[in-house]
Design a protein around this motif. Structure first.
Motif, short mmCIF file in Angstrom:
data_model
loop_
_atom_site.label_atom_id
_atom_site.label_comp_id
_atom_site.label_asym_id
_atom_site.label_seq_id
_atom_site.Cartn_x
_atom_site.Cartn_y
_atom_site.Cartn_z
N ALA A 100 0.83 -1.20 0.00
CA ALA A 100 0.00 0.00 0.00
C ALA A 100 0.87 1.26 0.00
N ASP A 101 1.92 1.26 0.82
CA ASP A 101 2.79 2.43 0.90
C ASP A 101 3.66 2.59 -0.33
N LEU A 102 3.82 1.51 -1.10
CA LEU A 102 4.67 1.55 -2.30
C LEU A 102 3.86 1.42 -3.58
N ALA A 103 2.60 1.80 -3.50
CA ALA A 103 1.72 1.66 -4.67
C ALA A 103 2.23 2.44 -5.87
N ASP A 104 2.92 3.55 -5.63
CA ASP A 104 3.43 4.38 -6.72
C ASP A 104 4.93 4.18 -6.96
N ALA A 105 5.52 3.15 -6.37
CA ALA A 105 6.95 2.92 -6.52
C ALA A 105 7.27 2.40 -7.91
N PRO A 106 8.53 2.55 -8.36
CA PRO A 106 8.93 2.04 -9.68
C PRO A 106 8.67 0.55 -9.81
N ARG A 107 8.40 0.12 -11.04
CA ARG A 107 8.14 -1.29 -11.29
C ARG A 107 9.16 -1.90 -12.25
N GLU A 111 14.38 1.88 -13.19
CA GLU A 111 13.80 3.00 -12.43
C GLU A 111 14.08 2.88 -10.95
N ALA A 112 14.05 1.66 -10.42
CA ALA A 112 14.24 1.46 -8.99
C ALA A 112 15.68 1.75 -8.57
N PHE A 113 16.64 1.34 -9.40
CA PHE A 113 18.04 1.42 -8.99
C PHE A 113 18.76 2.67 -9.48
N ALA A 114 18.25 3.33 -10.48
CA ALA A 114 18.95 4.50 -11.03
C ALA A 114 19.29 5.55 -9.97
N PRO A 115 18.35 5.92 -9.07
CA PRO A 115 18.70 6.94 -8.07
C PRO A 115 19.78 6.49 -7.09
N LEU A 116 19.95 5.19 -6.92
CA LEU A 116 20.90 4.67 -5.95
C LEU A 116 22.32 4.63 -6.49
N LEU A 117 22.47 4.76 -7.80
CA LEU A 117 23.78 4.64 -8.43
C LEU A 117 24.52 5.96 -8.50
N VAL A 118 23.88 7.03 -8.04
CA VAL A 118 24.49 8.37 -8.06
C VAL A 118 24.56 8.90 -6.63
N GLU A 119 25.74 9.32 -6.21
CA GLU A 119 25.90 9.88 -4.87
C GLU A 119 25.17 11.22 -4.79
N PRO A 120 24.25 11.39 -3.83
CA PRO A 120 23.51 12.65 -3.72
C PRO A 120 24.44 13.84 -3.45
N GLU A 303 10.64 -9.01 -12.73
CA GLU A 303 11.23 -7.66 -12.67
C GLU A 303 10.51 -6.76 -11.67
N ALA A 304 9.19 -6.77 -11.68
CA ALA A 304 8.44 -5.91 -10.75
C ALA A 304 8.72 -6.30 -9.30
N ASP A 305 8.93 -7.59 -9.05
CA ASP A 305 9.25 -8.03 -7.69
C ASP A 305 10.62 -7.54 -7.25
N CYS A 310 13.65 -3.63 -3.82
CA CYS A 310 14.52 -2.45 -3.69
C CYS A 310 13.78 -1.30 -3.04
N ALA A 311 12.57 -1.01 -3.53
CA ALA A 311 11.79 0.11 -3.00
C ALA A 311 11.43 -0.09 -1.54
N ALA A 312 11.09 -1.33 -1.17
CA ALA A 312 10.74 -1.62 0.22
C ALA A 312 11.94 -1.41 1.14
N THR A 313 13.12 -1.77 0.67
CA THR A 313 14.34 -1.58 1.46
C THR A 313 14.61 -0.10 1.69
N VAL A 314 14.50 0.70 0.64
CA VAL A 314 14.71 2.14 0.77
C VAL A 314 13.68 2.74 1.72
N LEU A 315 12.42 2.34 1.59
CA LEU A 315 11.36 2.86 2.45
C LEU A 315 11.67 2.60 3.92
N LEU A 316 12.00 1.37 4.28
CA LEU A 316 12.20 1.03 5.68
C LEU A 316 13.50 1.60 6.23
#
Length: 342
Positions: A100-107, A111-120, A303-305, A310-316
């Motif tokens: 429910a909390d990740l209903a709009d997360a990348p599938r 998309e899921a990993f791209a933000p993690l590959l760049v240092e903020p 792929e969606a799983d 990934c998204a669940a890990t980032v969320l928690l």
């Protein structure tokens, strides 16, 4: 001491049971202590806060039966049908809340990993950056006590996925796990290295020692691994979780190694994170190209799983970091009860 001159870690033993934090976790504790079926109202699961102390502790206690168990609890309780029935209900509540909390997360994986590959550029929300630059020794000790709930069994939840993979994905996963488990050397097992870190920080390295002090946001991060690991249907999510951890580990470990050095935490404390800087930089490439890439080649419908894991890990992890930051900003402990001074 053994003939090689290395200190030998004590044999793996179960943790001590802790007190419950509500009706569900109290029912689990009572059942484990007495050997009787857990006494609870099924509707209480539906009414429980999926992120709350009661549900997360109850779930953690039930999952722990599949690891080292608890002192004084019969090993046969691992497959007790009444406990498994309760676990299934708690898992369903937890997984529904995640979805429910990740209903709009990348599938997609990209998309899921791209933000993690760049240092903020802005690291103001990074807990490891805070510890690197302004963290104090008492905060490093709290952080280690919290993380000990996982790191003293590091890589164990991920090992469950190995028989569920084939080809490149299996080979890549085994290669990484081989490193995590010391590459054939007991003194290099990452869980052992973390126990040494705890000793440097004047913490008790006994397995599960700080469970009673671990708050729900921390328990949720560990429960997520067990949830994914124990279900073959969630093998894609576990690979996504594992990949997320490996991709993000090296930069964070570099900052934490510097924090340990700056605060004079001790050589073993610094070594644990320094070890992960180099190792996880290599692991990142293997997990992305071989484990994730191999699984997608074998089972593209997962792929969606993988993206969900990934998204669940980032969320928690974000929720845990926010819990810790908020507590420290208010000059109070991030643990349920503060640690004694070293």
């Amino acid at each position: 001491m053994n003939p090689s001159g290395l200190t030998v870690a004590p044999p793996a033993t179960g943790a001590a049971l802790v007190e419950g934090r509500g009706s569900l976790s109290e029912a689990v504790v009572a059942s484990l202590r007495t050997g009787l079926p857990p006494a609870y109202e099924p509707r209480s699961i539906l009414m429980a806060d999926p992120w709350g102390e009661d549900l997360q502790l109850a779930l953690h206690l039930l999952y722990e039966l599949h690891y080292r168990g608890f002192d004084g609890v019969d090993d046969d309780r691992e497959w007790d049908p009444d406990l498994l029935r309760l676990r299934q209900g708690l898992e369903t509540r937890f997984l529904h809340a995640l979805r429910a909390d990740l209903a709009d997360a990348p599938r997609t994986v990209e998309e899921a990993f791209a933000p993690l590959l760049v240092e903020p550029v802005d690291l103001s929300d990074s807990l490891s950056h805070q510890l690197e630059t302004t963290g104090e020794l008492w905060q490093l000790r709290e952080y280690a006590a919290l993380r000990s709930i996982y790191h003293l069994k590091e890589a164990d939840p991920h090992a469950w996925v190995i028989p569920r993979l084939t080809g490149r994905a299996k080979a890549g996963m085994v290669a990484i796990e081989y490193d995590e488990f010391g590459a054939g050397h007991a003194d290099r097992i990452h869980a052992r290295l973390f126990a040494d870190l705890m000793t440097d920080l004047s913490l008790d390295p006994a397995y599960g020692r700080y469970l009673d002090q671990a708050p729900a946001p921390l328990l949720a991060t560990v429960n997520l691994m067990s949830l994914f690991g124990l279900h073959r249907a969630l093998r894609g999510a576990l690979v996504g979780h594992f990949a997320c951890v490996e991709v993000t580990s090296s930069p964070g470990s570099r900052r934490l190694a510097k924090a340990m050095h700056r605060c004079g935490a001790g050589p073993a404390a610094e070594h644990f994170y320094a070890e992960h800087v180099e190792a996880d930089a290599v692991h990142e490439q293997v997990v992305r190209h071989e484990v994730v890439g191999g699984l997608l080649a074998d089972e593209p419908d997962l792929e969606a799983d993988i993206a969900f894991g990934c998204a669940a890990t980032v969320l928690l992890e974000d929720r845990l970091a926010e819990h810790i930051r908020t507590a420290w900003q208010r000059n109070r402990s991030a643990l349920r009860t503060p640690l004694p001074q070293s």
